[in-house]
Design an enzyme around this catalytic site. Sequence first.
Site, short mmCIF file in Angstrom:
data_model
loop_
_atom_site.label_atom_id
_atom_site.label_comp_id
_atom_site.label_asym_id
_atom_site.label_seq_id
_atom_site.Cartn_x
_atom_site.Cartn_y
_atom_site.Cartn_z
N SER A 111 0.84 -1.20 0.00
CA SER A 111 0.00 0.00 0.00
C SER A 111 0.87 1.25 0.00
CB SER A 111 -0.85 -0.03 1.28
OG SER A 111 -1.41 1.23 1.51
N LYS A 134 2.43 -3.80 6.64
CA LYS A 134 2.79 -3.84 5.21
C LYS A 134 4.30 -3.65 5.05
CE LYS A 134 -1.25 -4.60 3.55
NZ LYS A 134 -1.55 -5.91 2.97
N TYR A 158 -1.35 -0.83 11.02
CA TYR A 158 -1.63 -1.45 9.72
C TYR A 158 -0.47 -1.20 8.75
CZ TYR A 158 -3.42 -1.79 4.92
OH TYR A 158 -3.56 -2.07 3.59
#
Length: 336
Positions: free
Chosen positions: A124, A152, A148
């Site tokens: 992302s 990643k 989050y």
Amino acid sequence: MKVMVCGGAGYIGSHTVVELIASGHAVVVVDSHANSSPKALERVERITGEKVENACVDVRDAAALAGVFSRHDFDAVIHFAALKSVGESWQKPLTYFDNNISGTIVLMQEMARAGVGKFVFSSSATVYGAPDFSPIPESAALRTASPYGRTKLIAEELIEELSHVDPGFKAAVLRYFNPVGAHQSGLIGEDPSGTPNNLMPYICQVAVGRRPYLQIFGNDYPTRDGTGVRDYVHVVDLARAHVRAVEHLGKGGETFTVNLGTGCGHSVLEVVAAFERVSGRQVPLSYAPRRAGDVAEYFASPELARRLLGWKAEYDLDRMCEDAWRWQSMSPDGYV
Ligand code: NAD
Ligand code: UDP
């Protein structure tokens, strides 16, 4: 190629399954349905006219994954299976670390045991944090702003390390900007559970009458109209990039990381205006304070994806809104 698609019943995964099948590849979906409905795959079958095998398995369940690997001879794995809510990751960081990081490790372990070495990973633009400038190249500084985002970044680091150590492991790390829109059939699309966090599904739910108005988080940013600017990319364009990525690895391509965006930024007000234009619906709105952690503006440099994969986003903002609206108006309550 025969491809295991983990998280294939989700928003981006279901569109990618359609494009893989359209390109002649065989697909097996692995999904725990932690955030998706099996009905999405029934719709995929209607679109493609093909039966899609779906294993209801959590990617952290090594034994169950091994079972799926033992029944098929896969050429590659595409890994969408993750929890993705930035806000929720602040409330449940360990749940995010476990699902997203442990899940990726277990999956890569089972790939190694099964002798499958080609891996496509959903990353992302969140790994750029608050970028120093846009368009953002892949070489920009990486910094995360949430648990989050950390999942990643850590998964990217593990994938990179494994590619250095294991000559049989080749990965495509795809950094998505803001995926929106839906398949043009209107049969599959984004179906968030609870209140949508993201702009486009929120607009859709206002337009269809499920919510009274859109709150715009901040109109005092240093952007052309004061509202936040993002690089929205049509989910079907994104899905096609996965087909290119997996085929690139299939032809012997080395590990790589690319941005997937259009290279063009749109403000919140521009998205609302485009949506109203193509849907013919009014989107009532009100202004609210800035959302914590939001960045004023960012958009991708998609040059590397073009050079390496020959991929370029085709659909513009009007088309993204048109397709999102068709999906929402055909399935006002999602996959019920
Ligand atoms: P989604 O929630 O619609 O799809 C994810 C799918 O993975 C769901 O079907 C869910 O049930 C499944 N899943 C989750 N954890 C699992 C597990 N442990 N085992 C098996 N299945 C599991 O999300 P999406 O929008 O399609 O996103 C796909 C991927 O792209 C995610 O990795 C996400 O972090 C990443 N991503 C999404 C966006 C976005 O805005 N949608 C942006 C950047 C990156
Ligand atoms: N946004 C908004 N109202 C909403 C949801 C989002 O004004 O209900 C804004 C948000 O502040 C940002 C843009 O829309 O400027 C895109 O937000 P989204 O959450 O979709 O993507 P992200 O911020 O994660 O890139």
